[in-house]
Design a protein around this motif. Structure first.
Motif, PDB file in Angstrom:
ATOM      1  N   GLN A 294      17.499  34.026  51.801  1.00 53.10           N
ATOM      2  CA  GLN A 294      18.936  33.994  51.525  1.00 53.10           C
ATOM      3  C   GLN A 294      19.154  34.336  50.050  1.00 53.10           C
ATOM      4  OE1 GLN A 294      22.945  33.420  51.268  1.00 53.10           O
ATOM      5  NE2 GLN A 294      21.940  33.074  53.252  1.00 53.10           N
ATOM      6  N   THR A 295      20.031  35.295  49.799  1.00 49.62           N
ATOM      7  CA  THR A 295      20.344  35.701  48.436  1.00 49.62           C
ATOM      8  C   THR A 295      21.699  35.130  48.036  1.00 49.62           C
ATOM      9  OG1 THR A 295      19.105  37.758  48.702  1.00 49.62           O
ATOM     10  CG2 THR A 295      20.683  37.657  46.882  1.00 49.62           C
ATOM     11  N   VAL A 296      21.684  34.382  46.952  1.00 52.09           N
ATOM     12  CA  VAL A 296      22.916  33.794  46.427  1.00 52.09           C
ATOM     13  C   VAL A 296      23.275  34.514  45.134  1.00 52.09           C
ATOM     14  CG1 VAL A 296      24.036  31.689  45.608  1.00 52.09           C
ATOM     15  CG2 VAL A 296      22.351  31.572  47.454  1.00 52.09           C
ATOM     16  N   THR A 297      24.485  35.023  45.076  1.00 51.22           N
ATOM     17  CA  THR A 297      24.909  35.801  43.913  1.00 51.22           C
ATOM     18  C   THR A 297      25.987  35.050  43.138  1.00 51.22           C
ATOM     19  OG1 THR A 297      26.619  36.949  45.174  1.00 51.22           O
ATOM     20  CG2 THR A 297      24.439  37.960  45.123  1.00 51.22           C
ATOM     21  N   SER A 298      26.092  35.394  41.836  1.00 55.28           N
ATOM     22  CA  SER A 298      27.225  34.951  41.036  1.00 55.28           C
ATOM     23  C   SER A 298      28.353  35.955  41.198  1.00 55.28           C
ATOM     24  CB  SER A 298      26.821  34.863  39.561  1.00 55.28           C
ATOM     25  OG  SER A 298      25.770  33.950  39.369  1.00 55.28           O
ATOM     26  N   ASP A 299      29.598  35.485  41.152  1.00 58.54           N
ATOM     27  CA  ASP A 299      30.734  36.396  41.253  1.00 58.54           C
ATOM     28  C   ASP A 299      30.794  37.312  40.028  1.00 58.54           C
ATOM     29  OD1 ASP A 299      31.349  35.159  43.572  1.00 58.54           O
ATOM     30  OD2 ASP A 299      33.324  34.412  42.956  1.00 58.54           O
ATOM     31  N   ARG A 300      31.183  38.547  40.279  1.00 57.07           N
ATOM     32  CA  ARG A 300      31.388  39.488  39.182  1.00 57.07           C
ATOM     33  C   ARG A 300      32.655  39.112  38.429  1.00 57.07           C
ATOM     34  NH1 ARG A 300      32.542  44.637  41.662  1.00 57.07           N
ATOM     35  NH2 ARG A 300      33.445  43.279  43.274  1.00 57.07           N
ATOM     36  N   THR A 301      32.625  39.317  37.135  1.00 58.18           N
ATOM     37  CA  THR A 301      33.787  38.977  36.306  1.00 58.18           C
ATOM     38  C   THR A 301      34.208  40.178  35.464  1.00 58.18           C
ATOM     39  OG1 THR A 301      32.362  38.139  34.545  1.00 58.18           O
ATOM     40  CG2 THR A 301      33.158  36.543  36.169  1.00 58.18           C
ATOM     41  N   GLN A 302      35.461  40.131  35.009  1.00 56.32           N
ATOM     42  CA  GLN A 302      35.992  41.189  34.133  1.00 56.32           C
ATOM     43  C   GLN A 302      36.796  40.549  33.012  1.00 56.32           C
ATOM     44  OE1 GLN A 302      39.352  43.712  35.428  1.00 56.32           O
ATOM     45  NE2 GLN A 302      37.988  45.449  34.991  1.00 56.32           N
ATOM     46  N   LEU A 303      36.514  40.998  31.787  1.00 53.20           N
ATOM     47  CA  LEU A 303      37.288  40.581  30.629  1.00 53.20           C
ATOM     48  C   LEU A 303      38.177  41.743  30.203  1.00 53.20           C
ATOM     49  CD1 LEU A 303      35.143  38.553  28.061  1.00 53.20           C
ATOM     50  CD2 LEU A 303      37.341  37.909  29.050  1.00 53.20           C
ATOM     51  N   THR A 304      39.426  41.472  29.975  1.00 55.48           N
ATOM     52  CA  THR A 304      40.368  42.474  29.465  1.00 55.48           C
ATOM     53  C   THR A 304      40.931  41.964  28.150  1.00 55.48           C
ATOM     54  OG1 THR A 304      40.957  43.081  31.725  1.00 55.48           O
ATOM     55  CG2 THR A 304      42.413  43.834  29.967  1.00 55.48           C
ATOM     56  N   ALA A 305      40.649  42.698  27.073  1.00 56.33           N
ATOM     57  CA  ALA A 305      41.111  42.291  25.738  1.00 56.33           C
ATOM     58  C   ALA A 305      42.334  43.115  25.353  1.00 56.33           C
ATOM     59  CB  ALA A 305      40.003  42.471  24.715  1.00 56.33           C
ATOM     60  N   SER A 306      43.404  42.430  24.993  1.00 58.46           N
ATOM     61  CA  SER A 306      44.615  43.122  24.560  1.00 58.46           C
ATOM     62  C   SER A 306      44.453  43.578  23.109  1.00 58.46           C
ATOM     63  CB  SER A 306      45.830  42.189  24.657  1.00 58.46           C
ATOM     64  OG  SER A 306      46.008  41.750  25.990  1.00 58.46           O
ATOM     65  N   PRO A 307      45.030  44.726  22.736  1.00 65.93           N
ATOM     66  CA  PRO A 307      44.961  45.164  21.331  1.00 65.93           C
ATOM     67  C   PRO A 307      45.593  44.136  20.411  1.00 65.93           C
ATOM     68  CG  PRO A 307      45.742  46.936  22.742  1.00 65.93           C
ATOM     69  CD  PRO A 307      45.756  45.700  23.578  1.00 65.93           C
ATOM     70  N   ALA A 308      45.001  43.947  19.253  1.00 62.51           N
ATOM     71  CA  ALA A 308      45.572  43.048  18.254  1.00 62.51           C
ATOM     72  C   ALA A 308      46.761  43.742  17.590  1.00 62.51           C
ATOM     73  CB  ALA A 308      44.516  42.692  17.213  1.00 62.51           C
ATOM     74  N   LEU A 309      47.913  43.120  17.643  1.00 63.60           N
ATOM     75  CA  LEU A 309      49.125  43.691  17.068  1.00 63.60           C
ATOM     76  C   LEU A 309      49.305  43.155  15.648  1.00 63.60           C
ATOM     77  CD1 LEU A 309      51.684  45.382  17.306  1.00 63.60           C
ATOM     78  CD2 LEU A 309      52.829  43.378  18.304  1.00 63.60           C
ATOM     79  N   LEU A 310      49.211  44.063  14.673  1.00 71.42           N
ATOM     80  CA  LEU A 310      49.329  43.690  13.271  1.00 71.42           C
ATOM     81  C   LEU A 310      50.639  44.269  12.734  1.00 71.42           C
ATOM     82  CD1 LEU A 310      48.118  42.456  10.721  1.00 71.42           C
ATOM     83  CD2 LEU A 310      46.941  44.625  10.312  1.00 71.42           C
ATOM     84  N   LYS A 311      51.613  43.398  12.383  1.00 76.03           N
ATOM     85  CA  LYS A 311      52.910  43.842  11.899  1.00 76.03           C
ATOM     86  C   LYS A 311      52.931  43.790  10.371  1.00 76.03           C
ATOM     87  CE  LYS A 311      55.695  42.615  15.939  1.00 76.03           C
ATOM     88  NZ  LYS A 311      56.907  41.890  16.414  1.00 76.03           N
TER      89      LYS A 311
END
Length: 400
Positions: A294-311
């Motif tokens: 039996q093969t047990v896997t970890s769920d795949r994940t995704q990170l999405t980084a928003s651009p840093a807004l510098l005013k």
């Protein structure tokens, strides 16, 4: 206790088998290496008579192996020589005198377990009195009672013994005695006189198979382990124990179709070698399934980084950048809350933040302004857990 091919014999002897009167032997009768079987008829044998043939010789060898097995079993308790009037639970018993006698009734209590085993070890003799009796209660089975006798056994007139006698020398069953078991004498004679010898049912061989589903499965996802135990005829009963390698996962009883199931959700990510072990019963032998991987896997994940807004404008107005990233489980499509994200830029640590219910983590660090400008953005990483794979992302910078 395994008897091998000797299990099919109700009577087995080394030198002679002698009978007087209307004895009934329910099972096979064998003799090896002797050649003299007398008294049949008037005695009857419902099985097959084997006289100094290959079948009898093999059974004799298996008897000696079983005898040695019985001698070597660790003793549960040393009890009195006289067993009559006592009640015993499953175990291995001997006496200080090296002999056993039964006058009256010996009760063997299986405590609700049809696989309970009773072994009686004697260095010399087993002698039962006239009209003595061995009774079985609470699921105890005659097929699981064994009398290992160092020399000879003598059963009194009209007595009833339950279990298989494994005698190194001889067995004498006097007038009218009944044996619900076997009379197996390795080197000497079996002498009968108007008796009934009822061989217990010979346990059938079984085959156990195992499946697990789903496979592969995600960490923490319930997995159903299904063991099926079959035999040439009949449906096995009893219990199946499931293992991950050498680690027991749990046990389950067989249903009316010979199937046992166990649901587990604790297997760690990786490959697991699963086994199902059927413990057997009075009528069916134990068996072990082939390995199910039996093969047990970890769920795949995704990170999405928003651009840093510098005013920076209208100058000299200045707003420090907020760093924001979202963590998502790609296999379920759901956000992953409560996880720590680490923010860096150019190898420099900026800080950590924990994802909220939407899977989003935000960080504000006034000291991050210059490094983010110099490095053209920032990085965010997720270390992962047993249930979720690691992830990383890069967030750029927007100057407004």
């Amino acid at each position: 206790m395994p008897l091998g091919t000797a299990a099919s014999f109700a009577v087995l002897a080394g030198s002679t088998v002698t009978n007087t009167g209307a004895t009934v032997v329910n099972g096979d009768l064998g003799l090896s290496p002797g050649v003299a079987v007398t008294g049949f008829p008037p005695g009857t044998v419902t099985g097959t008579i084997h006289v100094n043939d290959a079948t009898a010789a093999t059974a004799k060898n298996d008897l000696l192996i079983a005898y040695t097995n019985a001698v070597g079993r660790p003793v549960t308790a040393t009890v009195a020589t006289e067993l009559g009037g006592t009640t015993l639970t499953p175990g291995v018993y001997n006496s200080a005198s090296g002999t056993f006698t039964i006058n009256g009734t010996l009760t063997l209590d299986g405590q609700g377990d049809p696989n309970a085993v009773f072994i009686f070890q004697t260095a010399s003799t087993l002698i039962t009195g006239a009209a003595s009796n061995v009774t079985l209660i609470n699921a105890a089975q005659s097929g699981n009672v064994f009398w290992q006798v160092g020399s000879s056994a003598t059963l009194g007139a009209n007595s009833t013994l339950r279990g298989s006698i494994l005698a190194l020398t001889s067995i004498t069953v006097t007038t009218g005695a009944t044996v619900d078991g076997r009379t197996l004498a390795a080197s000497g004679a079996v002498t009968l006189d108007t008796n009934t010898i009822n061989r217990p049912a010979v346990a059938q061989a079984t085959t156990t198979t195992l499946t697990s589903a789903p496979d592969p499965s995600g960490f923490g996802q319930p997995k159903v382990l299904t063991a099926t135990v079959t035999a040439a005829s009949g449906t096995p009963t009893g219990t199946v124990t499931f293992f991950d390698g050498a680690t027991p996962l749990g046990s389950a009883p067989l249903n009316g179709s010979g199937v046992a199931t166990l649901t587990v959700s604790t297997l760690s990510p990786g490959s697991h070698s699963l086994l199902a072990v059927y413990g057997g019963s009075a009528n069916f032998t134990s068996s072990i399934s082939p390995v199910d991987v039996q093969t047990v896997t970890s769920d795949r994940t995704q990170l999405t980084a928003s651009p840093a807004l510098l005013k920076l404008f209208p100058f000299p107005h200045l707003e420090y950048p907020f760093l924001s990233a979202k963590l998502t489980d790609l296999d379920t499509g759901q956000p992953i809350p409560g996880q720590v994200l680490t923010f860096t830029t150019g190898g420099a640590f900026l800080g950590t933040a924990v994802t909220d219910a939407t899977g989003t983590a935000t960080l504000s660090n006034p000291l991050a302004l210059i490094p983010i400008l110099l490095n053209g953005g920032y990085n965010v990483t997720y270390a992962g857990t047993p249930g979720h794979q690691p992830a990383s992302a890069h967030g750029g910078i927007i100057v407004a």
